[in-house]
Design an enzyme around this catalytic site. Structure first.
Site, PDB file in Angstrom:
ATOM      1  N   ASP A 465       0.834  -1.209   0.000  1.00 34.71           N
ATOM      2  CA  ASP A 465       0.000   0.000   0.000  1.00 34.71           C
ATOM      3  C   ASP A 465       0.870   1.260   0.000  1.00 34.71           C
ATOM      4  O   ASP A 465       2.084   1.207   0.289  1.00 34.71           O
ATOM      5  CB  ASP A 465      -0.885  -0.038   1.260  1.00 34.71           C
ATOM      6  CG  ASP A 465      -2.214   0.684   1.080  1.00 34.71           C
ATOM      7  OD1 ASP A 465      -2.329   1.490   0.140  1.00 34.71           O
ATOM      8  OD2 ASP A 465      -3.122   0.455   1.901  1.00 34.71           O
ATOM      9  N   ASP A 523     -10.647   1.991  -3.642  1.00 38.12           N
ATOM     10  CA  ASP A 523     -11.089   1.638  -2.294  1.00 38.12           C
ATOM     11  C   ASP A 523     -12.600   1.505  -2.192  1.00 38.12           C
ATOM     12  O   ASP A 523     -13.105   1.149  -1.138  1.00 38.12           O
ATOM     13  CB  ASP A 523     -10.622   2.695  -1.283  1.00 38.12           C
ATOM     14  CG  ASP A 523      -9.311   2.308  -0.631  1.00 38.12           C
ATOM     15  OD1 ASP A 523      -8.812   1.198  -0.913  1.00 38.12           O
ATOM     16  OD2 ASP A 523      -8.777   3.106   0.157  1.00 38.12           O
TER      17      ASP A 523
HETATM   18  C1  DGJ Z   1      -5.866   1.873   2.042  1.00 35.85           C
HETATM   19  C2  DGJ Z   1      -6.214   0.703   1.161  1.00 35.85           C
HETATM   20  O1  DGJ Z   1      -6.595   1.132  -0.091  1.00 35.85           O
HETATM   21  C3  DGJ Z   1      -7.251  -0.145   1.852  1.00 35.85           C
HETATM   22  O2  DGJ Z   1      -7.667  -1.193   1.026  1.00 35.85           O
HETATM   23  C4  DGJ Z   1      -6.669  -0.669   3.133  1.00 35.85           C
HETATM   24  O3  DGJ Z   1      -5.614  -1.546   2.846  1.00 35.85           O
HETATM   25  C5  DGJ Z   1      -6.195   0.482   3.987  1.00 35.85           C
HETATM   26  N1  DGJ Z   1      -5.326   1.374   3.266  1.00 35.85           N
HETATM   27  C6  DGJ Z   1      -5.472  -0.011   5.206  1.00 35.85           C
HETATM   28  O4  DGJ Z   1      -4.938   0.987   5.943  1.00 35.85           O
END
Ligand code: DGJ
Length: 740
Positions: A465, A523
């Site tokens: 991430d 997301d």
């Molecule tokens: C942002 C990501 O896009 C989410 O899917 C998740 O992994 C969160 N971060 C976790 O902090």
């Protein structure tokens, strides 16, 4: 020196590289057929334009690296200066052209035609090597490498690079532009404009492409769509700051340009050193955006690391967030296993002290309180349930409230002032800062932690991430270090798959794609948002890379509630997974999810390696998209109602991509129940299937011919079938299989 002519897959490129001037792309576009040397010479000769009044006294040519010295007053291909000596009038000369099929690392793909041009400016003491290649799929890649040939005295000899960009000509008729913008959970929003005189420029200063990334810069004939129109497009394979533009100069040229966006003083090329631009990937199509995908997807697949259908993932993020405990996660894994899930991904919250998003990034040790025996009990449970195990990491980040930041404040990009200092501390974002990966010790430490975790635990997959913009430091240096880090981790653990995530889809580009096996598209798990995000992200990236998850009925990111059938139909077309606390799902929902996974597994050879097609709707509320197998034996389509339709009876569903002369059986595929319709009576053909549109069509039905109609491919593509009257936010799936 020569007139190289490259041809592949309906695309051709002719370069006038005669004499010592910087070569000129005489043609990039539709294939020109067989042209012998004399014909090419005539083409090049006749491409020399008139001299306009009040202009330079020789015909103006748009070269591969246009500069003021050539009379080009548009954006230059190269700019820079030597400190203390003002800006440099760069005037390059062609020294050498080499062509052939030569190896280029991972992209040494059979049949790729390559050209290498060497240019020099003796007075400026610079040389530029331009590499250009055309793949068998018709995908063009170009990059420049500038070398500082001044080796006299260190300081004065530096070359401060302002910009070095790939600039490609497009014809004047390509005056409609498409590029993209977006926000968190709303990536890849298309925007169209008409190119007038001037520059339409999209710039990223996020240190990652960003949610508003321009993604593709497409110039096409007015009205181009998914299936029609001539289009030329570029994409920069780079995950840091960048710019992409279209320029229509009053001089009479239109171009597409792209390159890294360099801050003043960011890139000094020392004496004897060089700098290479990222690759610009450029594609032409005479069949709209689908034509671009039909070249890009097979090309990406030719070098992709993906060799197997994508496993069904269960991700813990929206299921439990930071509430990690072994019994709950074990139950979640069991529920997933019963439904047919194949990979369990433990998201954020597993490392020392990470109870919320305000702390602990950088402390990549398993939290001893939540996990007194480490992750072993969970992973053993997951394995016993028949799933493999994945882990979330955010290696490029650091929380100020972490052991790492306290021990190594000098590793924090932008610095950390002493508590007593008067200077303003750099901005946090999601309460975090960026780790300076260009710092050798920081790089070594994070590499050591990642490899230690991968060595101690049987981890099949990392979700990697990146949740903030940089806002400090050199994004060039950081991006280059990121690539080195991923490459080093992959080299040390070649079996590990990696998913690229950046607050959803803020880092989806071909630079990162070379290094990963999946991207987190967005997301948002809201299917309505996802329909559009996936449709446009999929123009460039093949569906097997695009993570799409079944979320809870009420989406966490929008608060919108969607029916299960719509969520299932949306998550099906990609690398599917689940991000929902299945422990709270009803027995009926679990049964429908299990059936969905069974169909996904059956269909994924088609979904993940087929040809993506998208119809051009006359009503933007109704979208039809699908995947057709490469042999045109089978296909799956979705008719999607994004909103209330414009017309009481919508236009027919026309299914693109089928073989016109073959006959196909069309059968509805009902997953998660029937899509909701608002109709007094369904279309006759639809109503007669299995007696009622409400009756699920099973593979057995399809095999026996029940619940289907059979029509010629030409009829399905050109005439189509009346659509059921879907209520807003519904999708109907259709399995289409050749019968002869
Ligand atoms: C942002 C990501 O896009 C989410 O899917 C998740 O992994 C969160 N971060 C976790 O902090």
């Amino acid at each position: 020196m020569s007139i190289p002519y490259l041809r592949a897959a309906g695309t051709s490129l002719v370069l006038d590289a005669r004499g010592t001037g910087v070569p000129v792309i005489v043609h990039w576009g539709a294939d020109l057929g067989d042209l012998n040397g004399a014909m090419l010479t005539t083409l090049a000769d006749t491409s020399v334009p008139a001299i306009a009044p009040s202009s330079i006294d020789v015909p103006l040519r748009l070269t591969l690296l246009p500069t003021l010295a050539q009379g080009w007053s548009g954006r230059p291909g190269i700019s820079g200066f030597r400190p203390g000596r003002g800006s440099l009038a760069i005037d390059l000369r062609l020294v050498n052209v080499r062509s052939g099929e030569r190896p280029m690392g991972r992209f040494a793909l059979p049949g790729t035609q390559t050209l290498t041009l060497l240019l020099e400016d003796a007075a400026a003491q610079l040389s530029v090597r331009t590499e250009l290649e055309l793949s068998v799929q018709g995908v063009l890649r170009l990059r420049h490498t500038v070398r500082n040939r001044n080796t006299t005295a260190a300081g004065a000899a530096a070359f401060e690079l302002g910009s070095l960009d790939v600039i490609l000509p497009v014809p004047g008729r390509a005056r409609e532009l498409l590029d993209f913008t977006g926000l968190w959970t709303h990536e890849r929003r298309p925007q169209r404009s008409t190119l007038g005189h001037g520059v339409w420029s999209r710039e990223s200063r996020h240190g990652r492409p960003g949610h508003d990334d321009s993604y593709l810069m497409v110039a096409g004939t007015p009205g181009f769509g998914f299936r029609s129109g001539e289009v030329w497009c570029t994409h920069l394979a780079w995950s840091g700051d960048k710019r992409a533009w279209a320029e229509n100069s009053a001089l009479g040229f239109s171009v597409l340009g792209s390159g890294e966006l360099l801050a003043p003083g960011e890139l000094g090329v020392a004496a004897g050193e060089s700098y290479s631009t990222p690759w610009t990937v450029a594609v032409y199509s005479d069949a709209g955006l689908d034509g671009l995908s039909s070249r890009l997807h097979p090309w990406i697949r030719s070098w992709s690391t993906i060799r197997t259908p994508r496993p069904v993932v269960l991700n813990t993020w929206e299921a439990v967030y930071f509430e990690h405990d072994l019994p709950t996660l074990a139950r979640l894994a069991d529920a997933g296993a019963h439904a047919g899930v194949e990979r369990f991904v433990l998201d954020d919250g597993w490392f020392t002290g990470r109870r919320d998003d305000r702390r602990a990034l950088g402390d990549w040790f398993v939290d001893p309180v939540t996990w007194p025996s480490g992750l072993h009990p969970l992973i053993e449970h997951v394995h016993a349930a028949g799933l493999d195990f994945g882990l979330w990491v955010e290696p490029e980040m650091v929380s100020l409230d972490s052991e790492m930041a306290r021990a190594h404040p000098d590793w924090v990009l932008g610095g950390v002032p002493e508590p007593s200092a008067t200077e303003t501390p750099a901005l946090t974002w999601r309460f975090q800062r960026v780790l300076d990966l260009g710092h050798p010790d920081a790089f070594a430490w994070v590499f050591a932690r990642l490899t230690a975790l991968l060595t101690e635990y049987p981890i099949a997959y990392l979700k990697w991430d990146h949740n903030r913009d940089l806002l400090a430091g050199s994004t060039h240096r950081q991006t280059a270090a990121l690539y080195r880090l991923i490459d080093a981790v992959r080299a040390a653990h070649p079996g590990v798959e990696i998913e690229s995530c950046a607050s959803g889809g803020a880092r989806i580009d071909l630079g990162i794609l070379e290094r990963v096996d999946r991207v987190w598209t967005s997301d948002t798990n809201d299917p309505l948002e996802r329909q559009e995000i996936q449709r446009y992200t999929g123009v460039l990236i093949p569906p097997e890379y695009l993570g799409g998850h079944l979320g809870a009925a009420t989406a966490h990111t929008t608060g919108r509630t969607s029916e299960l059938s719509f969520r299932l139909a949306t998550a099906l077309f990609g690398a599917a997974g689940i991000e929902w606390n299945l422990i709270s799902a009803s027995a009926e929902e679990l049964g429908q999810i299990t059936e969905w996974i069974t169909h996904y597994k059956r269909l994924r050879p088609l979904l993940h390696f087929g040809v993506v097609v998208r119809a051009d709707p006359s009503d933007p509320a109704l979208v039809l998209h699908g995947v057709v197998s490469r042999d045109q034996n089978s296909a799956l389509f979705a008719q999607v109602a994004l909103a209330a339709p414009r017309d009481a009876v919508p236009e027919r569903m026309r299914f693109p991509g089928l073989a016109p002369e073959r006959r196909y059986r069309v059968a509805p595929l009902l997953l998660g129940g029937s899509p909701r319709t608002i109709q007094d009576t369904p279309p006759a053909w639809y109503a007669t299937l299995s007696g009622s549109a409400e009756t699920p069509t099973t593979p057995a039905d399809a095999a026996s011919g029940r619940g289907s109609v059979t029509l010629a491919g030409a009829v399905l593509t050109l005439v189509g079938l009346p659509a059921p009257l879907l209520a807003p936010e519904q999708a109907a799936l259709f399995a289409v299989d050749a019968v002869d």
